[in-house]
Structure formats: C-alpha cells, structure tokens
Design an enzyme around this catalytic site. Sequence first.
Site, PDB file in Angstrom:
ATOM      1  N   LYS A  13      17.370  64.608  41.605  1.00 25.90           N
ATOM      2  CA  LYS A  13      17.493  63.305  40.934  1.00 25.90           C
ATOM      3  C   LYS A  13      16.127  62.672  40.664  1.00 25.90           C
ATOM      4  O   LYS A  13      15.958  61.992  39.670  1.00 25.90           O
ATOM      5  CB  LYS A  13      18.419  62.366  41.692  1.00 25.90           C
ATOM      6  CG  LYS A  13      17.879  61.826  42.979  1.00 25.90           C
ATOM      7  CD  LYS A  13      18.919  60.932  43.646  1.00 25.90           C
ATOM      8  CE  LYS A  13      18.614  60.714  45.096  1.00 25.90           C
ATOM      9  NZ  LYS A  13      17.331  60.089  45.412  1.00 25.90           N
ATOM     10  N   ARG A  96      21.563  52.940  48.988  1.00 18.20           N
ATOM     11  CA  ARG A  96      21.888  54.090  49.825  1.00 18.20           C
ATOM     12  C   ARG A  96      23.214  53.934  50.543  1.00 18.20           C
ATOM     13  O   ARG A  96      23.670  54.855  51.208  1.00 18.20           O
ATOM     14  CB  ARG A  96      20.861  54.232  50.958  1.00 18.20           C
ATOM     15  CG  ARG A  96      19.560  54.746  50.537  1.00 18.20           C
ATOM     16  CD  ARG A  96      18.640  54.880  51.733  1.00 18.20           C
ATOM     17  NE  ARG A  96      17.346  55.270  51.242  1.00 18.20           N
ATOM     18  CZ  ARG A  96      17.007  56.516  50.977  1.00 18.20           C
ATOM     19  NH1 ARG A  96      17.842  57.504  51.215  1.00 18.20           N
ATOM     20  NH2 ARG A  96      15.823  56.793  50.491  1.00 18.20           N
ATOM     21  N   ARG A 135      10.401  74.508  48.690  1.00 14.05           N
ATOM     22  CA  ARG A 135       9.544  73.415  48.235  1.00 14.05           C
ATOM     23  C   ARG A 135       8.232  73.410  49.032  1.00 14.05           C
ATOM     24  O   ARG A 135       8.241  73.640  50.236  1.00 14.05           O
ATOM     25  CB  ARG A 135      10.290  72.090  48.437  1.00 14.05           C
ATOM     26  CG  ARG A 135       9.718  70.968  47.636  1.00 14.05           C
ATOM     27  CD  ARG A 135      10.799  70.010  47.217  1.00 14.05           C
ATOM     28  NE  ARG A 135      11.096  69.032  48.264  1.00 14.05           N
ATOM     29  CZ  ARG A 135      11.718  67.872  48.009  1.00 14.05           C
ATOM     30  NH1 ARG A 135      12.092  67.554  46.795  1.00 14.05           N
ATOM     31  NH2 ARG A 135      11.971  67.047  48.999  1.00 14.05           N
ATOM     32  N   ARG A 170       7.127  70.936  54.263  1.00 13.44           N
ATOM     33  CA  ARG A 170       7.254  69.709  55.053  1.00 13.44           C
ATOM     34  C   ARG A 170       8.396  69.827  56.051  1.00 13.44           C
ATOM     35  O   ARG A 170       9.407  70.473  55.768  1.00 13.44           O
ATOM     36  CB  ARG A 170       7.539  68.524  54.122  1.00 13.44           C
ATOM     37  CG  ARG A 170       6.273  67.878  53.599  1.00 13.44           C
ATOM     38  CD  ARG A 170       6.607  66.559  52.965  1.00 13.44           C
ATOM     39  NE  ARG A 170       7.221  66.775  51.664  1.00 13.44           N
ATOM     40  CZ  ARG A 170       6.984  66.017  50.603  1.00 13.44           C
ATOM     41  NH1 ARG A 170       6.174  64.993  50.701  1.00 13.44           N
ATOM     42  NH2 ARG A 170       7.562  66.256  49.459  1.00 13.44           N
ATOM     43  N   ARG A 181      20.065  65.720  56.849  1.00 14.72           N
ATOM     44  CA  ARG A 181      19.951  64.714  55.789  1.00 14.72           C
ATOM     45  C   ARG A 181      21.160  64.778  54.862  1.00 14.72           C
ATOM     46  O   ARG A 181      21.637  63.753  54.377  1.00 14.72           O
ATOM     47  CB  ARG A 181      18.654  64.924  54.990  1.00 14.72           C
ATOM     48  CG  ARG A 181      17.394  64.636  55.813  1.00 14.72           C
ATOM     49  CD  ARG A 181      16.151  65.167  55.133  1.00 14.72           C
ATOM     50  NE  ARG A 181      15.815  64.426  53.919  1.00 14.72           N
ATOM     51  CZ  ARG A 181      15.091  64.946  52.924  1.00 14.72           C
ATOM     52  NH1 ARG A 181      14.650  66.192  52.981  1.00 14.72           N
ATOM     53  NH2 ARG A 181      14.807  64.216  51.874  1.00 14.72           N
TER      54      ARG A 181
END
Length: 225
Positions: A13, A96, A135, A170, A181
């Site tokens: 997104k 959120r 990533r 990360r 998450r």
Amino acid sequence: MRLVMLGAPGSGKGTQAERLSKKYNIPQISTGDIFRALKRGEQLPGMTLSKETIDEISSIMNSGNLVSDDITIKVIENRIAMSDCQNGFILDGFPRNIPQGEALDRLLEKHNIKLDAVLELDVPDEAIVERLSGRRYCKACGKTYNLESNMPTEEDRANCPEHCENLILRDDDKPEVVKQRLATYHDVTEHLKPYYKNQDKLITVIGRKNLENTIKDVDEALAKL
Ligand SMILES: [Zn+2]
C-alpha cells in the site's frame, strides 16, 4: 481526491500511495513518517504543532510507546490543514482501528470534507511473508529494496553515501515478526473494512505478484470514482 489506504504491512500500500500521490499531485500522509521526523525534532514546513505537542510525541516515541489516538488525530488535523492538501491527500497508516476511523470521520465532518474512497490492497498472508523476507534496507540512505523485484538502480547508488552496498534485513521483516504484525492487522485494523463498506467507501483490489497488474487494477478502480 481524498483517500485512505488500507492493507496489511507488506501489502504494497505504501508503494501505491507513493505512486498515486505523484499521479494526482496530492501528498501521501504517513503518520509514522511524521512521528519519526518529530522524534528527530523536525517538523514539516507548514505544520504548526505546539512545542508541547512535539515534545510529548518525541518523548512517547523515545520510550517506545504508541502515540495515543488523541495526539495522532491532532497531528492529522494539523497536516491536512496545510495548503498542499487543498486538492486532497492520501492517508497511509492511519486509521489503524475503529476508534481512529471514527475520530477521522468527526474531524472530516468538522472541516466539511469527505473521503472519496478507502482503497484496500488484499494480499494473502503467505505472499506477504515471502515478499517481506526479501526486503532489504540501506541504513546509509534509508531506502528500502527487494531482492526479487527492486534492487538499487545506478541512480540510487549514486545518491547514497555508501552506494547502497550494505543492505540489511530489518527485524520487522523477519518471518516470525511479520506473522505477528499480520495477526494484529487481522485482529484490529481489518475491522475497518466492514466499517467503510457500510459507508460505501471500500474499494478492494487484489495485490498481485506482478506490480504492473496491481497498478492497472488500482487505476481502473479509482477511475470509476
Ligand atoms: Zn543506500
């Protein structure tokens, strides 16, 4: 165009928000980015948060706690009052949860403006775990890449003090953390889907492996507005 981007971490997104921001010439507003800047003691030129609010946010950030909904909505209100939001904005990372969604509605109503749409990027969890584990992040210039689909270009390397030579995974992108998450997204943020569906604002686009296909679907969906 006033848009809210909805989607799990890693759904892409942010990438779409960035692209749409250029396409429609409206700012992408990421509360995470604003908070991180405030933590560094920076305020966007044009924002008029009081010193108390800035100090409060930076001390919350420094203690590792989450900024409260009240303060967050204050920051959003300040940000969307800036002149670059006259033709619209794209909210990325906010709201959120339902209370934030309701607070946003009250804020927009107060300023007599409405959201045009809430764009949801729907990507299966397994695909997200796979995507995020590829990533990589460059500490030197702050850019994020992907081993599969988005490696540094010549231009990226030229603009980076360390030429993007040390790319790291990360902690946030490690599979076990990503799964956590995603669980939070499903448990909390996803409740905004029926919330916005009831308002007839929800547009769902399936985030596909091929970015060009996702772009096409997003553009087609928004063209109907
Ligand atoms: Zn770099």
